[in-house]
Structures are given as structure tokens and as C-alpha cells.
Design a protein around this motif. Structure first.
Motif, PDB file in Angstrom:
ATOM      1  N   LEU B 139      -7.584  -2.658 -12.840  1.00  0.00           N
ATOM      2  CA  LEU B 139      -6.818  -3.853 -13.148  1.00  0.00           C
ATOM      3  C   LEU B 139      -5.693  -3.534 -14.123  1.00  0.00           C
ATOM      4  O   LEU B 139      -4.558  -3.973 -13.939  1.00  0.00           O
ATOM      5  CB  LEU B 139      -7.728  -4.940 -13.725  1.00  0.00           C
ATOM      6  CG  LEU B 139      -7.034  -6.282 -13.794  1.00  0.00           C
ATOM      7  CD1 LEU B 139      -6.723  -6.811 -12.416  1.00  0.00           C
ATOM      8  CD2 LEU B 139      -7.885  -7.280 -14.542  1.00  0.00           C
ATOM      9  N   PHE B 142      -3.117  -1.933 -12.167  1.00  0.00           N
ATOM     10  CA  PHE B 142      -2.356  -2.849 -11.324  1.00  0.00           C
ATOM     11  C   PHE B 142      -1.319  -3.622 -12.125  1.00  0.00           C
ATOM     12  O   PHE B 142      -0.193  -3.844 -11.662  1.00  0.00           O
ATOM     13  CB  PHE B 142      -3.301  -3.825 -10.612  1.00  0.00           C
ATOM     14  CG  PHE B 142      -2.585  -4.786  -9.715  1.00  0.00           C
ATOM     15  CD1 PHE B 142      -2.069  -4.368  -8.507  1.00  0.00           C
ATOM     16  CD2 PHE B 142      -2.393  -6.101 -10.090  1.00  0.00           C
ATOM     17  CE1 PHE B 142      -1.391  -5.238  -7.687  1.00  0.00           C
ATOM     18  CE2 PHE B 142      -1.716  -6.987  -9.269  1.00  0.00           C
ATOM     19  CZ  PHE B 142      -1.213  -6.548  -8.059  1.00  0.00           C
ATOM     20  N   ILE B 143      -1.701  -4.018 -13.342  1.00  0.00           N
ATOM     21  CA  ILE B 143      -0.759  -4.769 -14.173  1.00  0.00           C
ATOM     22  C   ILE B 143       0.516  -3.954 -14.378  1.00  0.00           C
ATOM     23  O   ILE B 143       1.622  -4.428 -14.155  1.00  0.00           O
ATOM     24  CB  ILE B 143      -1.409  -5.130 -15.525  1.00  0.00           C
ATOM     25  CG1 ILE B 143      -2.482  -6.185 -15.300  1.00  0.00           C
ATOM     26  CG2 ILE B 143      -0.372  -5.620 -16.524  1.00  0.00           C
ATOM     27  CD1 ILE B 143      -3.309  -6.485 -16.511  1.00  0.00           C
ATOM     28  N   ILE B 177       5.172  -6.841  -1.098  1.00  0.00           N
ATOM     29  CA  ILE B 177       4.152  -7.072  -0.064  1.00  0.00           C
ATOM     30  C   ILE B 177       3.011  -6.082  -0.251  1.00  0.00           C
ATOM     31  O   ILE B 177       1.843  -6.461  -0.294  1.00  0.00           O
ATOM     32  CB  ILE B 177       4.770  -6.940   1.340  1.00  0.00           C
ATOM     33  CG1 ILE B 177       5.725  -8.108   1.602  1.00  0.00           C
ATOM     34  CG2 ILE B 177       3.679  -6.920   2.405  1.00  0.00           C
ATOM     35  CD1 ILE B 177       6.479  -8.017   2.893  1.00  0.00           C
ATOM     36  N   GLN B 180       0.931  -6.969  -3.313  1.00  0.00           N
ATOM     37  CA  GLN B 180       0.017  -8.098  -3.141  1.00  0.00           C
ATOM     38  C   GLN B 180      -1.189  -7.702  -2.295  1.00  0.00           C
ATOM     39  O   GLN B 180      -2.305  -8.165  -2.542  1.00  0.00           O
ATOM     40  CB  GLN B 180       0.742  -9.277  -2.497  1.00  0.00           C
ATOM     41  CG  GLN B 180       1.722  -9.974  -3.430  1.00  0.00           C
ATOM     42  CD  GLN B 180       1.057 -10.465  -4.691  1.00  0.00           C
ATOM     43  OE1 GLN B 180      -0.019 -11.027  -4.677  1.00  0.00           O
ATOM     44  NE2 GLN B 180       1.695 -10.228  -5.828  1.00  0.00           N
ATOM     45  N   PHE B 183      -3.516  -5.991  -4.463  1.00  0.00           N
ATOM     46  CA  PHE B 183      -4.258  -7.007  -5.226  1.00  0.00           C
ATOM     47  C   PHE B 183      -5.458  -7.505  -4.423  1.00  0.00           C
ATOM     48  O   PHE B 183      -6.594  -7.533  -4.925  1.00  0.00           O
ATOM     49  CB  PHE B 183      -3.307  -8.153  -5.563  1.00  0.00           C
ATOM     50  CG  PHE B 183      -3.973  -9.392  -6.087  1.00  0.00           C
ATOM     51  CD1 PHE B 183      -4.407  -9.453  -7.394  1.00  0.00           C
ATOM     52  CD2 PHE B 183      -4.153 -10.489  -5.275  1.00  0.00           C
ATOM     53  CE1 PHE B 183      -5.016 -10.587  -7.883  1.00  0.00           C
ATOM     54  CE2 PHE B 183      -4.767 -11.636  -5.757  1.00  0.00           C
ATOM     55  CZ  PHE B 183      -5.200 -11.683  -7.063  1.00  0.00           C
ATOM     56  N   ALA B 184      -5.218  -7.858  -3.155  1.00  0.00           N
ATOM     57  CA  ALA B 184      -6.318  -8.347  -2.322  1.00  0.00           C
ATOM     58  C   ALA B 184      -7.396  -7.269  -2.196  1.00  0.00           C
ATOM     59  O   ALA B 184      -8.596  -7.562  -2.285  1.00  0.00           O
ATOM     60  CB  ALA B 184      -5.792  -8.744  -0.943  1.00  0.00           C
ATOM     61  N   ILE B 186      -8.093  -4.872  -4.331  1.00  0.00           N
ATOM     62  CA  ILE B 186      -8.836  -4.745  -5.583  1.00  0.00           C
ATOM     63  C   ILE B 186      -9.885  -5.847  -5.687  1.00  0.00           C
ATOM     64  O   ILE B 186     -11.035  -5.600  -6.055  1.00  0.00           O
ATOM     65  CB  ILE B 186      -7.872  -4.809  -6.793  1.00  0.00           C
ATOM     66  CG1 ILE B 186      -6.952  -3.602  -6.800  1.00  0.00           C
ATOM     67  CG2 ILE B 186      -8.647  -4.863  -8.089  1.00  0.00           C
ATOM     68  CD1 ILE B 186      -5.897  -3.656  -7.869  1.00  0.00           C
ATOM     69  N   VAL B 187      -9.483  -7.081  -5.362  1.00  0.00           N
ATOM     70  CA  VAL B 187     -10.424  -8.201  -5.484  1.00  0.00           C
ATOM     71  C   VAL B 187     -11.629  -7.982  -4.574  1.00  0.00           C
ATOM     72  O   VAL B 187     -12.781  -8.143  -4.986  1.00  0.00           O
ATOM     73  CB  VAL B 187      -9.724  -9.532  -5.145  1.00  0.00           C
ATOM     74  CG1 VAL B 187     -10.743 -10.649  -5.042  1.00  0.00           C
ATOM     75  CG2 VAL B 187      -8.689  -9.867  -6.192  1.00  0.00           C
ATOM     76  N   ILE B 188     -11.362  -7.573  -3.334  1.00  0.00           N
ATOM     77  CA  ILE B 188     -12.478  -7.403  -2.396  1.00  0.00           C
ATOM     78  C   ILE B 188     -13.365  -6.245  -2.841  1.00  0.00           C
ATOM     79  O   ILE B 188     -14.596  -6.350  -2.855  1.00  0.00           O
ATOM     80  CB  ILE B 188     -11.940  -7.182  -0.969  1.00  0.00           C
ATOM     81  CG1 ILE B 188     -11.160  -8.421  -0.514  1.00  0.00           C
ATOM     82  CG2 ILE B 188     -13.077  -6.917  -0.002  1.00  0.00           C
ATOM     83  CD1 ILE B 188     -10.461  -8.269   0.798  1.00  0.00           C
ATOM     84  N   LEU B 220      -5.765  -1.291   2.490  1.00  0.00           N
ATOM     85  CA  LEU B 220      -5.085  -2.254   1.620  1.00  0.00           C
ATOM     86  C   LEU B 220      -4.705  -1.593   0.308  1.00  0.00           C
ATOM     87  O   LEU B 220      -3.622  -1.817  -0.229  1.00  0.00           O
ATOM     88  CB  LEU B 220      -6.009  -3.446   1.324  1.00  0.00           C
ATOM     89  CG  LEU B 220      -6.198  -4.483   2.415  1.00  0.00           C
ATOM     90  CD1 LEU B 220      -7.200  -5.522   1.961  1.00  0.00           C
ATOM     91  CD2 LEU B 220      -4.875  -5.146   2.732  1.00  0.00           C
TER      92      LEU B 220
END
Lengths: 493, 501
Positions: B139, B142-143, B177, B180, B183-184, B186-188, B220
């Protein structure tokens, strides 16, 4: 300080009454009183939050009538935070409005501030009340003052206000219908009492009927797709001084009321709860995409921001539709964050229009040369809208996405991603205008020298405060989430 | 990562350019240009010194760093220093000084506008890059990755003209793109594994995520990295971004941006998924073949380009895919080679770009066909260009050789003859597209009346060129010279695959 919740509502009420009378003595006396009262409310609301965190929820009963017969204000951590948000925006936009009240006689100026105070009062009351009919009263106060403030924005404002009036009245009627059904089933108007009664009885179809009315009512009030028809023109043509408050805070309060009905009154035991959430989820998703697509085509920054609100309110209701603790916390973080983003962007747009009298994006070419701070702050606000870290827009999106992953609704993650990208398209268009494309011949309304000339300090303070809040809420989001989770633990899925 | 020693240096390193960036933005228009550039150097030198001061700790294998605060529920904003991050940090901080010096010569020599915004955004890019180097979890990474994306945008649209605007949009479309989708991913990934921290060798077990999902998450997550690294077919923003001034190209190609993409791929493949999971989900195979295709195709395109900077841009696309290939081969040697190629490519490519910029400022010519015989006018510049070209082609005793040899050894150890062949063919192709420039510049037959007298670019431009050219020679002969970068690369490579030195 036993009467703390009452004072927060009473201060703006008193100042609203005084403002008109005092403006007879001196044109600007009214606004000072309103500003002072709103600032007082803000301080009290912060005190209130501290107390709620320390001592648990406050249940304040007006006039000592017993619950469930009397009117109750019930304050938990969630609405305590929202009240702070409303009061902050109220104070800031009052300060901001100082610059836009040069025209008009004493009565008009004083009246505008009266409406301003009443709007804040209505929103604060709606947030804190624990009584469904009292909520209706505050809803009407909010709506009526909003109609006035929108109508004050000139001839097009009057048309927009009339349109909103028609739609808003339908919403109020729907709300009453919903409450009527619930009252006929439970025989009570107190929220917690109603929740208890609904759990005992077996009235699922009546409840579903009422819920449909309530969703329509709150959907109209918060401008949720497809009930948003009134909103873009209303935000665009509202009184410049009140626009940030109307656009920043007004949509959030019905959203919070919707949350109350969904999770506090109905609760997850409601038989059709999943279906209701699915409906809300679907319309949120449609709204997020529709709002952004429409925003792309706009040339007026007010319209861009208004349509973007249609999309952003979808984030909040999407959080409600997901329903896991993190998603709900994310929805509320977005509620706070978006209030400051939209407020800040409207303040910044107001700063530009104060200087150049224009909201047309084509006139914004390379405005950063004249107003580098406004341009920089505008950029941060826009980045937060897109959801670029470390602004709050990213973190609310993070919690929403994590919440969606918790309940295995991966589609919502990709909708969030798509929505961010659509946001990026039109917000980078704004950034491109401000920094890159050639300047048109703008004519300053106010005399300006060579080099940097920013808007006056009373405009810059609101802009800076909002953008700072975006960054602070972003970096210290865990603190806010912790506070929100105190109250969310019991109700989330 | 478990931290053994609390150390705030990574935080200070990230903060220094951030402060510089804000100061330049606020004060830039009000103070004299010399003072403005002094701010850049006042941040750049201490930053580089701080980075170098952490090399001994990194070499000793100590984990130093600190946790700032909980950035989202359950995940801290954490900085730590490891060998891989250290390599990238050394390169970026050293080259920031070099590029700043060069920028002054270039921007003033060329009378550029918007210099305040330029230096401010440049410093912001360095903030993001340093953040990337020292991020201890996904995270945090990613920031800074997103900050880098946004901070580069003003540099791409520097000229504020039609073409710049178009390139800027293209750049944003590609990077946002992919960001993002990252991001998806990382969340998954987080929802499946509940972990975020970088571990050498990765933390994803083969059973953590059901198979088709695992490949989807892998794709991703590497998407963002390979877009920034310019892997085909996602590369086209990079040549388009050549409209920006040359120092920006140097930043994009050598200091920060594409390297950040390669570094991101490295972190995701080897520190999040790890060799086992990457092989299990076939993600590394896809990555390797994409890299192979990119290496060959980009070299062929480069041959056809007459614009010098465009030719170099396609050369970068190919060279970056060496790094990606090195990562995707999944062997200790190849990983070491990939990491060292971050260093190697940075010094070689920045030299080439700075030479191209020097030629442009002195002669205002962009195309290779227009600079025939330039060697007579600018012998020093063109000598440096020659050295860097040889390094790119991977001649022994040049820096490009060390890294390529390692990647080839890795490919051999994994039994991948086709990858070996690709690397060798591409070295020959590199000669084909760079040597004609050198020959046309120096061959006596081509000396003509266009460039009769000796006239080099100004000293602020010439010194950086000579410095980086010398570096690519010295580091080729002694890979460990000065900063022990080769040892660091080998350490990281061994740590990932669980070998001890």
C-alpha cells in the motif's frame, strides 16, 4: 452542558431570527451574528463528539417528555462527526459569502444569512434527531431554505428552485407516506422504539412498501441517480455564497437518514434486506457511471461539479449497499471527504469567478499564472475526486473496495475502478485547462496588478481549510474510521 | 518485514525533495533563478549523502526503517531499507544531482519557459521515487506509485502546446488505467491473503488463491509495472512523451519513471508472489514472452527511426524488457542481472539522452540525418555517446555487459536457450541502431562544412555527460566500485531465492 445537542441547534436558530432584525440597524450586522453562532455550533459539536467518544451515545429528550412520546435527539459517533462536517462547511461558506453580498438591500442580505443559518440548522437537526417525524420537520426546513437560496441566484436560479420545489415536495410526500405506513404498523415515531417494534412484528411486505417510498424520497433529496433531475441546475444557479454549502453538505444528510432507516430501524433481520441492498447497489452503480459520463460533456465548472456529485453520492450509497463494516465506514469517510472536496472545489471555483466573473472552463486557460495557490489547491481537490493517494478520496475508495472484497462482491471493485477513471477524464480536463491550455482574454472584475494576485483572504481561508481537511482526513483516516466503527459495529452486516 | 533497527533516514530522504518541491513552487517566481536551483541542490546533495550512508547497513543485511502511522485499518505506512530498494535509491539520488546540473545548462541554454514548474515537479518525482524504493509494503508502494504518475504529468506537458497536451493525455490514459487496475489487484490480493508486506521470495502460497483468480490478480498487479516499464504492446506512451525537454526524457528513461515500472514488476513478482507462485500461475511465462517480443520488436523499430531521441526511446523500451525478462526467468542470477541492469541502463541511457540534448541545444537538430559529421564540432560529446552505445550493446568492460551476462547465465541455468538467443541477437541489433550514429558522426569522409569548428555545449551540460559516461565504463570494469551496487544486487537476488551468500 446537559443540553449540548439542543444548543447546537438553537444557536443557528436564534441567529437566524436575529439576523433579519439586526440587518435593519446595519447591513452587515446580521452576517456577523450568523457567523458567530455557526462558529459556536462548530465548537459545541466538537465538544459533543469528544463526549460521545468518552461516555457513549447521548440520548437527549426535549422538554422532559418520556420516550417514546417526546422528541429525542440521539447522538452517536457517526452523526456527531457529520454534525461537525456540516458546521464546518456552514462556517466556511458563511465566511465565503461575505464577498458576494455587496448587491441587494439590507433585507436581502440579512435574509440570505437567515436562510444560511436555517439551512445549517435543518441539516444538523436532521442528522441528530431520533424521531422520524421530527426528521420530516428538519427535512422541510432544509428544503425550504434551500429553495430560497437557490432562487436567490438570479432569474435562472428561480426556475431551478421552482423545479427543485416541485420534485422536493414529491420527495417530502413520499417520505410522509413511508413514515405513515411504518406508523400504522408500529404505532410509534421514535426511531429506536420503532426498530424494536419492527423486529417483533411480522410486517415484511408493509415494511418493504415503506422502504420503497423512503428510498425514493431520500433518493430525490440526495440526488441519487435516477432521482437527480433537479440537482445539476440547482447547484449551478444557486446563490454563489451558498453554493458550496448546498453542494457540499446538503446531499449527504438524506444519505445519512437513509442509512439510519436501512441499518438502525430495519436492520439486517428484515426479510427483504438483501433485495433492498441490491436495488440500492444497482442504482448507485448506474449513477456513478451516468454522472461521470454527463460531467465529461459539460463546459461550465459548476455543471461539471454538479454531475460529479451525482456520481460521488453513488459511492456513498454503494457503501450502504455493500454493508460490511469497512464498506460502511468507507461510505461515511467518503461522505466527510466528499463534502470537503466538493466544498473546496466550489470555493476555488468561486475564487476564480470572484476575480473574473466566469465559470466557463474555456476561460480558465493557464489561470495558474495569476492564481497559483488557487490552482494548486484546485488540483489537490480534483486529485482527491479521482482518488489519488494520499488524499481522502483514495482512502474512502480503499475501504469501499475492501468492504466489497469482504462480501465477495468483486463487481463493485471494478465499478469503483471504472468510476475513478471516468472521474480522471473530466478532472484532468479541468487541470489541463488550468495549467496547460492557452489563456483567453479574461477581464478581471477587480483591479489587479502584474504577477500573482489571489482572491481575498475570506475566500482563501475556506479553500485552504477544505483542502487541508482533504489531506488530513486522508493521512489520519484510521482515526476517523476507528471513531466511526464504534457505532457501526452493532449494525453492519 | 521485521525491522531490527529503528532508523528515520528513509523518511528524511523522502521528505527532503518534497520540501524542496513545495518551496520551489511557492518561491520559484519570486526569487532569482540561481537561488531556485540552489534549493534543488540543497535537497539533492544531502539526500544522496543519506542514501549512501545507509549502504553499509544494507550490505550487512540489516533491516532498518520505521513505521510512521497506520495508513489504513490494519496496514501501516512503513519504510524500510533492503538491498533491492537501495540499488534503485542510489541510482535515482545520484542521477538527480547529475540531471539537475544538466537541466540548468539545458533549460537556460535553450531559454525554456515554465522552469519553476519544471524543477518543482522534478523534485516531486524524486519524492515519489524515494518513497517507492523504501516502501515496506504494497500500500505504501502504491501511494508513491500514484504520486509518481501524477507528478510526471506536468513534465510531459512541459511545452504546453498541442502535441504536449496530446502526449500528456496518452501518458495519463496508460498510467492511470493500469494504476487503477493495480489498485483492484491489491484489494483482491489483500482480501485473499490478508498480507501486504514485501518479503524476499514472496508471501503468496500456491494454495492461497484459486487458480484462474491467481493469474487474474497477477496480471492486474503487474499491469501497472509493465505499462510504466514500456513493455509492448503497452509502450506507446513512452515515445510520445519524447516531446518534453531532454532532461525530462532523462528522468523518464533513466532516473525514475520507467525504472519505477521495472521496480514495481520486481516487487510484485519476486517480493509479493515469489518465484513459486509466479511459476504456478504461469504469470512469469507470459511476462517473459512479452519481454522477449518487446526486446526484438523495439530494436527493429529503433533501426528505422531518424529522430535521435525517438531511436533512443525505442532502445529504452527494449532495454527495460531485459530487466523484465531477468525478473521473469525466476533464477538468482537473472534477478541479480535484472537489478544490476537498473543501474547499468540508467547510466548508459542517461548519457545517450544527455548527448542528444547537448546536440539539440548547440545545433537545434533532432534527426540523425542532419548531424552527419557532428563529431568534428562536438568530439567530447560524441566520444561519450560512443562509449554509452558500446555499453548498450553489451561490450565487455562496459556496464551493460555485467548485467546481461548475469541474465544470460540465469537463462542458461533455467534451460531457456531461446532467451539466450534473444539476448544475443538484441545486442547485435543494438549495435545496428546505435553504431551508424557514431560512424556518421566521426567518419572523416563525412566531415563537412556544416560543422566546421569545435564548439561543445556549456559546461553544466558537458560535465554530467562525461561523469555518466565514465561511470558506465568504470562500473563495467569494477562492478562494485564505490557504492557496492553489484554486491547489493547479488544479495537481493540470493535473498529472493533463499540462498545465502
Amino acid at each position: 452542558m446537559k443540553n449540548l445537542p439542543a444548543y447546537i441547534v438553537l444557536l443557528p436558530l436564534c441567529s437566524a431570527l436575529l439576523s433579519l432584525a439586526l440587518s435593519k440597524i446595519h447591513k452587515h450586522l446580521g452576517r456577523d451574528v450568523v457567523f458567530g453562532a455557526l462558529a459556536g455550533s462548530l465548537v459545541l459539536s466538537v465538544v459533543q463528539l469528544v463526549r460521545v467518544i468518552q461516555n457513549g451515545p447521548i440520548h437527549y429528550v426535549f422538554g422532559g417528555y418520556k420516550i417514546p412520546y417526546g422528541i429525542e435527539f440521539s447522538v452517536d459517533t457517526i452523526n456527531a462527526v457529520i454534525v461537525i462536517m456540516v458546521c464546518t462547511l456552514g462556517v466556511l461558506s458563511c465566511l465565503f459569502a461575505f464577498n458576494f453580498d455587496k448587491n441587494g438591500d439590507a433585507l436581502q442580505v440579512g435574509g440570505a444569512y437567515t436562510m444560511h443559518a436555517l439551512l445549517v440548522l435543518g441539516m444538523v437537526g436532521m442528522t441528530m434527531t431520533g424521531d422520524v417525524f421530527n426528521l420530516y420537520v428538519f427535512l422541510e426546513i432544509t428544503s425550504l431554505t434551500a429553495y430560497c437560496l437557490i432562487a436567490m441566484g438570479g432569474s435562472r436560479g428561480i426556475v431551478s428552485a421552482f423545479r427543485y420545489l416541485l420534485v422536493g415536495t414529491v420527495a417530502a410526500t413520499f417520505y410522509l407516506l413511508g413514515v405513515g405506513i411504518l406508523y400504522s404498523v408500529t404505532g410509534t415515531l421514535n426511531m429506536s422504539d420503532m426498530a424494536a417494534c419492527l423486529k417483533q412484528g411480522n410486517n415484511d411486505s408493509a415494511m418493504l412498501m415503506a422502504m420503497m417510498f423512503l428510498i425514493a424520497a431520500f433518493g430525490i433529496k440526495m440526488a441519487l441517480f435516477p432521482f437527480h433531475g433537479w440537482q445539476p441546475s440547482a447547484y449551478t444557479h444557486a446563490h454563489t455564497g451558498a453554493r458550496p454549502l448546498i453542494a457540499g453538505a446538503m446531499g449527504k444528510i438524506p444519505a445519512y437518514a437513509m442509512f439510519r432507516y436501512l441499518y438502525c430501524i430495519y436492520g439486517k433481520d428484515f426479510k427483504y434486506f438483501r433485495y433492498v441492498l441490491l436495488i440500492i447497489g444497482v442504482i448507485s452503480v448506474c449513477g456513478m457511471i451516468y454522472g461521470s459520463v454527463r460531467a465529461m460533456a459539460q463546459k461550465d465548472i459548476r455543471k461539471v461539479l454538479a454531475y460529479s456529485s451525482v456520481a460521488q453520492i453513488g459511492y456513498i450509497s454503494l457503501g450502504f449497499a455493500i454493508g460490511s463494516p469497512l464498506a460502511l465506514a468507507g461510505a461515511f469517510l467518503h461522505m466527510l471527504g466528499h463534502a470537503f472536496m466538493k466544498g473546496g472545489l466550489f470555493f476555488a471555483a468561486g475564487a476564480i469567478s470572484w476575480k473574473y466573473g466566469t465559470f466557463d472552463l474555456n476561460d480558465f486557460g493557464r489561470i495558474y499564472k495569476k492564481m497559483p495557490f488557487t490552482a494548486g489547491l484546485l488540483t489537490v481537490g480534483a486529485l482527491s475526486m479521482i482518488g489519488i493517494p494520499p488524499t481522502v478520496g483514495f482512502f474512502s475508495k480503499w475501504y469501499l473496495a475492501c468492504g466489497a472484497a469482504q462480501t465477495h462482491e468483486y463487481v463493485y471493485i471494478f465499478v469503483l475502478v471504472l468510476s475513478s477513471l471516468l472521474n480522471a477524464v473530466y478532472f484532468f480536463k479541468v487541470i489541463e485547462k488550468v495549467f496547460v491550455q492557452a489563456d483567453k482574454n479574461r477581464k478581471p472584475l477587480h483591479p489587479e496588478g502584474k504577477g500573482v494576485t489571489e482572491a481575498p483572504i475570506t475566500i482563501m481561508i475556506p479553500v485552504v481549510t477544505c483542502i487541508l481537511m482533504i489531506l488530513l482526513l486522508g493521512v489520519f483516516n484510521v482515526k476517523v474510521i476507528d471513531i466511526l466503527l464504534i457505532s457501526l459495529k452493532g449494525v453492519a452486516l | 518485514m521485521i525491522l531490527t533497527a529503528l532508523d528515520y533516514r528513509p523518511g528524511i530522504i523522502v521528505l527532503l525533495p518534497l520540501i524542496a518541491s513545495c518551496l520551489i513552487y511557492v518561491l520559484g517566481e519570486h526569487i532569482r533563478p540561481n537561488y531556485r536551483e540552489a534549493i534543488t541542490f540543497a535537497a539533492a546533495f544531502p539526500m544522496a549523502a543519506l542514501v549512501y550512508s545507509m549502504i553499509p547497513a544494507a550490505l550487512a543485511g540489516k533491516e532498518i526503517g520505521f513505521t510512521l502511522l497506520e495508513i489504513v485499518k490494519g496496514v501501516p505506512l512503513q519504510f524500510s531499507v533492503d538491498a533491492a530498494g537501495m540499488i534503485f535509491a542510489c541510482v535515482a539520488s545520484t542521477l538527480w544531482i547529475v540531471t539537475s546540473c544538466y537541466s540548468i545548462g539545458y533549460m537556460r541554454g535553450h531559454g525554456e519557459k515554465n522552469q519553476t514548474g519544471y524543477y518543482s515537479a522534478f523534485a516531486m518525482c524524486l519524492t515519489a521515487t524515494m518513497g517507492l524504493c523504501f516502501s515496506a509494503n504494497l500500500l505504501t508502494f502504491f501511494i508513491f506509485f500514484e504520486v509518481l504518475t501524477v507528478a510526471t504529468y506536468p513534465l510531459v506537458v512541459h511545452y504546453r502546446d498541442e502535441e504536449g497536451t496530446r502526449s500528456g493525455r496518452k501518458y495519463l490514459a496508460y498510467t492511470l488505467i493500469s494504476g487503477q487496475l493495480f489498485f483492484a489487484g491489491i484489494v483482491i490480493l489483500y482480501s485473499f491473503t490478508g498480507r501486504m508486506d514485501f518479503v524476499p521470495g514472496g508471501f503468496v502460497n500456491t494454495g492461497d488463491i484459486p487458480m484462474p483468480w491467481m493469474l487474474a490478480v497477477f496480471i492486474l498487479m503487474i499491469g501497472a509495472g509493465i505499462v510504466k516499464a514500456g513493455v509492448m504492446p503497452l509502450h506507446s506512451w513512452l515515445p510520445a512523451a519524447m516531446v518534453a525537454p531532454t532532461p525530462v526524457s532523462a528522468l523518464l528513461h533513466a532516473v525514475a519513471v520507467v525504472k519505477a515500472g521495472a521496480f514495481c514488476t520486481l516487487r510484485v513478482v519476486l517480493y509479493v508472489f515469489g518465484p513459486e507462485a509466479a511459476r504456478f500461475c504461469h504469470g512469469s511465462e507470459i511476462l517473459a514472452w512479452m519481454a522477449v517480443a518487446t526486446i526484438l520488436i523495439s530494436s527493429l523499430i529503433a533501426i528505422r527511426k531518424d529522430n535521435l531521441k525517438a531511436r533512443l526511446a525505442f532502445s529504452t523500451v527494449g532495454q527495460l524488457s531485459y530487466i523484465i525478462l531477468g525478473i521473469a526467468i525466476l533464477s538468482p542470477f537473472a534477478a541479480t542481472g535484472a537489478l544490476y541492469h537498473i543501474v547499468a541502463h540508467a547510466f548508459m541511457k542517461i548519457t545517450l539522452f544527455m548527448c542528444a540534448g547537448a546536440i539539440f541545444v548547440t545545433t537545434h537538430r533532432k534527426n540523425i540525418s542532419e548531424i552527419i559529421g557532428i563529431g568534428r564540432q562536438m568530439p567530447v560529446t560524441m566520444t561519450c555517446f560512443t562509449l554509452a552505445s558500446l555499453a548498450v550493446a553489451g561490450f565487455p568492460f562496459f556496464v551493460g555487459f555485467t548485467s546481461k551476462a548475469n541474465i544470460i547465465m540465469g537463462a542458461i541455468s533455467m534451460g531457456q536457450p531461446f532467451f539466450v538467443a534473444t539476448l544475443i541477437v538484441s545486442a547485435l541489433l543494438a549495435l545496428t541502431y546505435l553504431m551508424p550514429v557514431v560512424l556518421l558522426a566521426f567518419k572523416r569522409d563525412f566531415y563537412n562544412s556544416q560543422f566546421p569548428v569545435k564548439k561543445e555545449a556549456s559546461l553544466p551540460m558537458l560535465i554530467p555527460i562525461m561523469f555518466t559516461a565514465a561511470c558506465s565504463l568504470i562500473l563495467g570494469v569494477m562492478p562494485n566500485f564505490g557504492l557496492h551496487l553489484y554486491d547489493l544486487a547479488a544479495m537481493a537476488g540470493n535473498a529472493i531465492f533463499g540462498l545465502s551468500l
